[in-house]
Design a protein around this motif. Structure first.
Motif, PDB file in Angstrom:
ATOM      1  N   SER A 220       1.027  -1.316  -0.345  1.00  0.00           N
ATOM      2  CA  SER A 220       0.172   0.258  -0.248  1.00  0.00           C
ATOM      3  C   SER A 220       0.366   1.311   0.062  1.00  0.00           C
ATOM      4  O   SER A 220       0.406   2.586  -0.105  1.00  0.00           O
ATOM      5  N   GLY A 221       2.516   1.208   0.021  1.00  0.00           N
ATOM      6  CA  GLY A 221       2.674   2.578   0.409  1.00  0.00           C
ATOM      7  C   GLY A 221       2.595   3.288   1.935  1.00  0.00           C
ATOM      8  O   GLY A 221       3.679   4.135   2.161  1.00  0.00           O
ATOM      9  N   ARG A 222       2.192   1.963   2.870  1.00  0.00           N
ATOM     10  CA  ARG A 222       1.973   3.262   4.077  1.00  0.00           C
ATOM     11  C   ARG A 222       2.420   2.995   5.058  1.00  0.00           C
ATOM     12  O   ARG A 222       3.641   2.324   4.698  1.00  0.00           O
ATOM     13  N   GLU A 223       3.110   4.351   5.273  1.00  0.00           N
ATOM     14  CA  GLU A 223       4.445   4.284   6.573  1.00  0.00           C
ATOM     15  C   GLU A 223       3.620   4.366   7.713  1.00  0.00           C
ATOM     16  O   GLU A 223       3.092   6.133   7.793  1.00  0.00           O
ATOM     17  N   ASP A 224       4.475   3.682   8.919  1.00  0.00           N
ATOM     18  CA  ASP A 224       4.176   4.690  10.585  1.00  0.00           C
ATOM     19  C   ASP A 224       5.516   5.031  10.731  1.00  0.00           C
ATOM     20  O   ASP A 224       6.093   3.598  10.853  1.00  0.00           O
ATOM     21  N   GLU A 225       5.911   5.771  11.648  1.00  0.00           N
ATOM     22  CA  GLU A 225       7.220   5.518  12.586  1.00  0.00           C
ATOM     23  C   GLU A 225       6.012   5.387  13.831  1.00  0.00           C
ATOM     24  O   GLU A 225       5.618   6.127  14.653  1.00  0.00           O
ATOM     25  N   LEU A 226       7.380   4.461  14.133  1.00  0.00           N
ATOM     26  CA  LEU A 226       6.884   3.674  15.876  1.00  0.00           C
ATOM     27  C   LEU A 226       7.501   3.944  16.822  1.00  0.00           C
ATOM     28  O   LEU A 226       6.975   3.800  18.148  1.00  0.00           O
ATOM     29  N   PHE A 227       8.926   4.252  16.895  1.00  0.00           N
ATOM     30  CA  PHE A 227       9.587   5.442  17.450  1.00  0.00           C
ATOM     31  C   PHE A 227      10.546   6.009  17.502  1.00  0.00           C
ATOM     32  O   PHE A 227      11.482   5.873  16.480  1.00  0.00           O
ATOM     33  N   ARG A 228      11.117   7.319  17.693  1.00  0.00           N
ATOM     34  CA  ARG A 228      12.009   8.306  17.718  1.00  0.00           C
ATOM     35  C   ARG A 228      12.393   8.906  18.704  1.00  0.00           C
ATOM     36  O   ARG A 228      11.634   9.400  19.259  1.00  0.00           O
ATOM     37  N   THR A 229      13.798   8.182  19.513  1.00  0.00           N
ATOM     38  CA  THR A 229      14.334   8.706  20.423  1.00  0.00           C
ATOM     39  C   THR A 229      15.188   9.955  20.774  1.00  0.00           C
ATOM     40  O   THR A 229      14.727  10.545  19.365  1.00  0.00           O
ATOM     41  N   GLY A 230      14.790   9.939  21.803  1.00  0.00           N
ATOM     42  CA  GLY A 230      15.568  11.718  21.870  1.00  0.00           C
ATOM     43  C   GLY A 230      17.799  10.729  22.148  1.00  0.00           C
ATOM     44  O   GLY A 230      17.839  10.202  22.375  1.00  0.00           O
ATOM     45  N   LEU A 231      18.036  11.790  21.893  1.00  0.00           N
ATOM     46  CA  LEU A 231      19.263  11.461  21.838  1.00  0.00           C
ATOM     47  C   LEU A 231      19.875  11.093  23.073  1.00  0.00           C
ATOM     48  O   LEU A 231      19.895  11.313  24.437  1.00  0.00           O
ATOM     49  N   GLY A 232      20.781   9.986  23.036  1.00  0.00           N
ATOM     50  CA  GLY A 232      21.392   9.753  24.541  1.00  0.00           C
ATOM     51  C   GLY A 232      20.384   7.944  25.414  1.00  0.00           C
ATOM     52  O   GLY A 232      20.499   8.018  25.989  1.00  0.00           O
ATOM     53  N   ARG A 233      19.299   8.219  24.566  1.00  0.00           N
ATOM     54  CA  ARG A 233      18.302   7.182  25.185  1.00  0.00           C
ATOM     55  C   ARG A 233      18.696   5.476  24.748  1.00  0.00           C
ATOM     56  O   ARG A 233      18.237   5.225  25.681  1.00  0.00           O
ATOM     57  N   HIS A 234      19.316   5.369  24.488  1.00  0.00           N
ATOM     58  CA  HIS A 234      20.232   4.116  23.723  1.00  0.00           C
ATOM     59  C   HIS A 234      21.327   4.420  23.550  1.00  0.00           C
ATOM     60  O   HIS A 234      21.190   5.683  22.912  1.00  0.00           O
ATOM     61  N   ASP A 235      22.300   3.475  23.033  1.00  0.00           N
ATOM     62  CA  ASP A 235      23.592   3.508  22.793  1.00  0.00           C
ATOM     63  C   ASP A 235      23.186   3.520  20.730  1.00  0.00           C
ATOM     64  O   ASP A 235      21.682   3.409  20.741  1.00  0.00           O
ATOM     65  N   ASN A 236      24.640   3.567  20.070  1.00  0.00           N
ATOM     66  CA  ASN A 236      24.421   3.528  18.579  1.00  0.00           C
ATOM     67  C   ASN A 236      23.594   2.072  18.258  1.00  0.00           C
ATOM     68  O   ASN A 236      23.774   1.314  17.520  1.00  0.00           O
ATOM     69  N   LEU A 237      22.232   1.774  18.393  1.00  0.00           N
ATOM     70  CA  LEU A 237      21.227   0.459  17.621  1.00  0.00           C
ATOM     71  C   LEU A 237      21.625   0.606  16.480  1.00  0.00           C
ATOM     72  O   LEU A 237      21.217   1.263  15.136  1.00  0.00           O
ATOM     73  N   GLU A 238      22.578  -0.930  16.200  1.00  0.00           N
ATOM     74  CA  GLU A 238      22.805  -0.812  14.304  1.00  0.00           C
ATOM     75  C   GLU A 238      21.449  -2.203  13.552  1.00  0.00           C
ATOM     76  O   GLU A 238      21.436  -2.015  13.037  1.00  0.00           O
ATOM     77  N   GLY A 239      21.506  -2.645  15.247  1.00  0.00           N
ATOM     78  CA  GLY A 239      20.778  -4.090  14.543  1.00  0.00           C
ATOM     79  C   GLY A 239      19.138  -4.282  14.979  1.00  0.00           C
ATOM     80  O   GLY A 239      18.948  -3.990  16.137  1.00  0.00           O
ATOM     81  N   VAL A 240      18.666  -5.483  13.725  1.00  0.00           N
ATOM     82  CA  VAL A 240      16.987  -4.731  14.299  1.00  0.00           C
ATOM     83  C   VAL A 240      16.476  -6.735  13.849  1.00  0.00           C
ATOM     84  O   VAL A 240      16.245  -6.878  13.015  1.00  0.00           O
ATOM     85  N   SER A 241      15.227  -7.112  14.986  1.00  0.00           N
ATOM     86  CA  SER A 241      14.678  -8.349  14.532  1.00  0.00           C
ATOM     87  C   SER A 241      13.881  -8.214  15.087  1.00  0.00           C
ATOM     88  O   SER A 241      13.271  -7.844  16.106  1.00  0.00           O
ATOM     89  N   ILE A 242      12.387  -8.438  14.034  1.00  0.00           N
ATOM     90  CA  ILE A 242      11.084  -7.910  14.748  1.00  0.00           C
ATOM     91  C   ILE A 242      10.265  -9.383  14.768  1.00  0.00           C
ATOM     92  O   ILE A 242      10.423 -10.387  13.802  1.00  0.00           O
ATOM     93  N   TRP A 243       9.280 -10.571  15.657  1.00  0.00           N
ATOM     94  CA  TRP A 243       8.819 -11.910  16.142  1.00  0.00           C
ATOM     95  C   TRP A 243       7.658 -11.638  16.463  1.00  0.00           C
ATOM     96  O   TRP A 243       7.464  -9.998  17.581  1.00  0.00           O
ATOM     97  N   ARG A 244       7.127 -12.090  17.070  1.00  0.00           N
ATOM     98  CA  ARG A 244       5.929 -12.103  17.728  1.00  0.00           C
ATOM     99  C   ARG A 244       5.817 -13.059  19.372  1.00  0.00           C
ATOM    100  O   ARG A 244       6.703 -14.914  19.292  1.00  0.00           O
ATOM    101  N   ASP A 245       5.451 -12.723  19.762  1.00  0.00           N
ATOM    102  CA  ASP A 245       6.128 -13.515  21.773  1.00  0.00           C
ATOM    103  C   ASP A 245       5.325 -14.680  21.714  1.00  0.00           C
ATOM    104  O   ASP A 245       4.211 -14.255  20.685  1.00  0.00           O
ATOM    105  N   GLU A 246       5.134 -15.371  22.656  1.00  0.00           N
ATOM    106  CA  GLU A 246       4.056 -15.988  22.987  1.00  0.00           C
ATOM    107  C   GLU A 246       2.714 -15.773  22.876  1.00  0.00           C
ATOM    108  O   GLU A 246       1.256 -16.652  23.282  1.00  0.00           O
TER     109      GLU A 246
END
Length: 275
Positions: A220-246
């Protein structure tokens, strides 16, 4: 803005866990794939090491991570990756088939039947050869049909958009491009069990990092921003994996690249995502 702030979010932060190990190879993590059980993980460093591990949680929180194996990836000639050709950045796992790794330095995507097996380098179109030395294929993802998607961190199309290349098993094409906004650069990607493309991005300032996760429905081309952090909230995040929990909830598990610097840290971070 406080260091623990999140500027925008439809996602909810669950947990952050700092992880350390004595191994000289440990650090520089650039990609992560979490198993369907949410307990096993495969992680990639930017120096050609592929490792597996196990995650321990207490409630919603990650409280421990343990390594179960470490291997060094091989070249197409079967030699251990070292030097410029070892800048491994993106990881995509295809279930029963080979896994794929994207590389900077020598810009390429390669198939690996096993960490110790000879790599099979996919064809490299002319467009790949002029990419920035330290700004090409940080992100790699595979869809349910086995097609690979990758995008450069810094190179842009004439209109300023982010090119997204797709490998269909025969040739590379560019089916879509993404808008770049807010100084964020793509560093990780994954297709979720919902079939949508998730792109992890970062923005660097002299005193820390900001992170953003967005989700794109390619049909559909629809896009959502799920989060945007402030400076220093996390370190240098580079890898991501999406999964469903139990419970059937979507989760994003991310890992940071500490650049082998004492001022940074290897961090496992999880967010609960809206459907």
């Amino acid at each position: 803005m406080p260091a623990d702030s999140v500027e925008t979010a439809s996602a909810r932060h669950l947990s952050s866990h700092t992880w350390s190990d004595r191994g000289e190879w440990f650090g520089g993590f650039s990609a992560i794939e979490v198993g369907p059980d949410g307990l096993t993980m495969t992680i990639l460093t930017d120096r050609g090491y592929l490792a597996t591990g196990r995650i321990t949680r207490k409630g919603e929180n990650i409280v421990r991570a343990d390594l179960t194996s470490v291997d060094r990836l091989r070249t197409s000639k079967g030699k251990k990756l070292v030097g410029r050709v070892a800048d491994s950045e993106g990881l995509a796992m295809s279930g029963n088939g080979p896994f794929y790794v994207s590389y900077e330095g020598v810009h390429r995507v390669a198939a690996h039947a096993a960490p110790w097996a000879k790599a099979r380098v996919l064809p490299r179109p002319e467009a790949f050869r002029g990419l920035a030395t330290n700004g090409s294929f940080e992100a790699l993802a595979i869809d349910v049909s086995g097609r690979l998607y990758t995008m450069p961190e810094s190179n842009r199309l004439p209109d300023g958009r982010i090119p997204v290349w797709r490998w269909d098993g025969r040739a590379w094409s560019m089916p879509i491009s993404l808008e770049q906004t807010g100084g964020f650069l793509p560093v990780g990607a994954d297709f979720g069990p919902d079939g949508r493309l998730y792109v992890l991005e970062r923005d660097f300032a002299q005193i820390g990092f900001r992170s953003r996760l967005r989700r794109i429905d390619l049909s559909s081309g629809r896009e959502d921003e799920l989060f945007r952090t402030g400076l220093g909230r996390h370190d240098n995040l580079e890898g991501v994996s999406i999964w469903r929990d139990e419970s059937g909830r979507l989760r994003a598990t991310m890992i940071s690249d500490d650049n082998f610097l004492s001022l940074q840290r290897t961090e496992l971070v999880e967010y609960l995502l809206p459907d």
